[in-house]
Design a protein around this motif. Structure first.
Motif, PDB file in Angstrom:
ATOM      1  N   ILE A  12       0.844  -1.203   0.000  1.00 25.58           N
ATOM      2  CA  ILE A  12       0.000   0.000   0.000  1.00 25.58           C
ATOM      3  C   ILE A  12       0.876   1.248   0.000  1.00 25.58           C
ATOM      4  CG2 ILE A  12      -1.698   1.320   1.328  1.00 25.58           C
ATOM      5  CD1 ILE A  12      -2.846  -1.234  -0.057  1.00 25.58           C
ATOM      6  N   ILE A  13       1.895   1.262   0.836  1.00 24.24           N
ATOM      7  CA  ILE A  13       2.812   2.406   0.904  1.00 24.24           C
ATOM      8  C   ILE A  13       3.503   2.597  -0.442  1.00 24.24           C
ATOM      9  CG2 ILE A  13       4.971   3.251   1.946  1.00 24.24           C
ATOM     10  CD1 ILE A  13       4.000   1.821   4.566  1.00 24.24           C
ATOM     11  N   TRP A  14       3.983   1.493  -1.039  1.00 21.82           N
ATOM     12  CA  TRP A  14       4.655   1.603  -2.335  1.00 21.82           C
ATOM     13  C   TRP A  14       3.723   2.176  -3.401  1.00 21.82           C
ATOM     14  CZ3 TRP A  14       3.489  -0.671  -7.019  1.00 21.82           C
ATOM     15  CH2 TRP A  14       4.389  -0.375  -8.032  1.00 21.82           C
ATOM     16  N   LYS A  15       2.506   1.675  -3.445  1.00 24.81           N
ATOM     17  CA  LYS A  15       1.587   2.129  -4.490  1.00 24.81           C
ATOM     18  C   LYS A  15       1.273   3.619  -4.340  1.00 24.81           C
ATOM     19  CE  LYS A  15      -2.150   0.476  -7.282  1.00 24.81           C
ATOM     20  NZ  LYS A  15      -3.086  -0.622  -7.496  1.00 24.81           N
ATOM     21  N   SER A  84      14.510  -0.361   2.431  1.00 19.70           N
ATOM     22  CA  SER A  84      15.037  -1.452   3.248  1.00 19.70           C
ATOM     23  C   SER A  84      14.429  -2.812   2.892  1.00 19.70           C
ATOM     24  CB  SER A  84      14.835  -1.150   4.736  1.00 19.70           C
ATOM     25  OG  SER A  84      13.475  -1.192   5.074  1.00 19.70           O
ATOM     26  N   HIS A  85      13.316  -2.820   2.163  1.00 15.19           N
ATOM     27  CA  HIS A  85      12.660  -4.078   1.801  1.00 15.19           C
ATOM     28  C   HIS A  85      12.630  -4.349   0.298  1.00 15.19           C
ATOM     29  CE1 HIS A  85      11.203  -5.279   5.756  1.00 15.19           C
ATOM     30  NE2 HIS A  85      11.054  -3.987   5.990  1.00 15.19           N
ATOM     31  N   GLN A  86      13.317  -3.541  -0.499  1.00 20.81           N
ATOM     32  CA  GLN A  86      13.214  -3.702  -1.946  1.00 20.81           C
ATOM     33  C   GLN A  86      13.784  -5.024  -2.447  1.00 20.81           C
ATOM     34  OE1 GLN A  86      15.081  -0.523  -4.046  1.00 20.81           O
ATOM     35  NE2 GLN A  86      17.016  -0.718  -2.974  1.00 20.81           N
ATOM     36  N   ASN A  87      14.735  -5.615  -1.749  1.00 23.70           N
ATOM     37  CA  ASN A  87      15.269  -6.926  -2.153  1.00 23.70           C
ATOM     38  C   ASN A  87      14.407  -8.074  -1.656  1.00 23.70           C
ATOM     39  OD1 ASN A  87      17.456  -5.746  -3.467  1.00 23.70           O
ATOM     40  ND2 ASN A  87      18.621  -5.621  -1.567  1.00 23.70           N
ATOM     41  N   GLU A  88      13.516  -7.791  -0.739  1.00 22.81           N
ATOM     42  CA  GLU A  88      12.656  -8.816  -0.153  1.00 22.81           C
ATOM     43  C   GLU A  88      11.359  -9.011  -0.944  1.00 22.81           C
ATOM     44  OE1 GLU A  88      10.626  -9.577   4.242  1.00 22.81           O
ATOM     45  OE2 GLU A  88      12.023  -7.921   3.941  1.00 22.81           O
ATOM     46  N   TYR A  89      10.811  -7.930  -1.496  1.00 23.91           N
ATOM     47  CA  TYR A  89       9.531  -7.987  -2.212  1.00 23.91           C
ATOM     48  C   TYR A  89       9.710  -7.449  -3.625  1.00 23.91           C
ATOM     49  CZ  TYR A  89       7.686  -8.546   2.507  1.00 23.91           C
ATOM     50  OH  TYR A  89       7.438  -8.987   3.769  1.00 23.91           O
ATOM     51  N   ASN A  90       9.309  -8.241  -4.613  1.00 24.15           N
ATOM     52  CA  ASN A  90       9.518  -7.823  -5.999  1.00 24.15           C
ATOM     53  C   ASN A  90       8.555  -6.745  -6.466  1.00 24.15           C
ATOM     54  OD1 ASN A  90       7.222  -9.336  -6.288  1.00 24.15           O
ATOM     55  ND2 ASN A  90       8.082 -10.788  -7.745  1.00 24.15           N
ATOM     56  N   PHE A  91       7.511  -6.432  -5.690  1.00 22.95           N
ATOM     57  CA  PHE A  91       6.611  -5.342  -6.096  1.00 22.95           C
ATOM     58  C   PHE A  91       7.223  -3.970  -5.821  1.00 22.95           C
ATOM     59  CE2 PHE A  91       5.114  -6.552  -1.818  1.00 22.95           C
ATOM     60  CZ  PHE A  91       5.242  -5.347  -1.145  1.00 22.95           C
TER      61      PHE A  91
END
Length: 99
Positions: A12-15, A84-91
């Protein structure tokens, strides 16, 4: 680094960040969950409610619907959490384009 956000909250934050919806620019709550698996929609809506409750997001009534934006004071925290989570979640992509 653990930022304390769930996978659903991070989506949600990314979108919202990617669509550049800082207060006072809103996005319809229903649009935040578009394209997600139907069996997970409630989890994404719960994430929205949680982020609003924690004052990370702000909810507005606009043209008979509920709209959402990120409070400007949470901008850096949002970008930090996504980074900090870009390598963890491909979205989580194209963070460099977030303004």
């Amino acid at each position: 680094m653990n930022c304390g956000f769930s996978k659903y909250e991070l989506f949600i934050i990314w979108k919202i960040c990617y669509k550049n919806r800082w207060c006072d620019k809103h996005i319809a709550k229903r649009d935040l969950c578009k394209g997600r698996p139907k069996h997970e929609i409630d989890l994404y809506m719960d994430a929205v409610r949680s982020l609003v409750k924690d004052n990370f997001l702000k909810e507005y009534n606009s043209q008979g619907r509920k709209d959402i934006c990120i409070l400007k004071q949470n901008r850096e925290k949002a970008i930090e959490a996504l980074t900090s989570h870009q390598n963890e979640y491909n979205f989580i992509q194209h963070i460099e384009f977030i303004r």
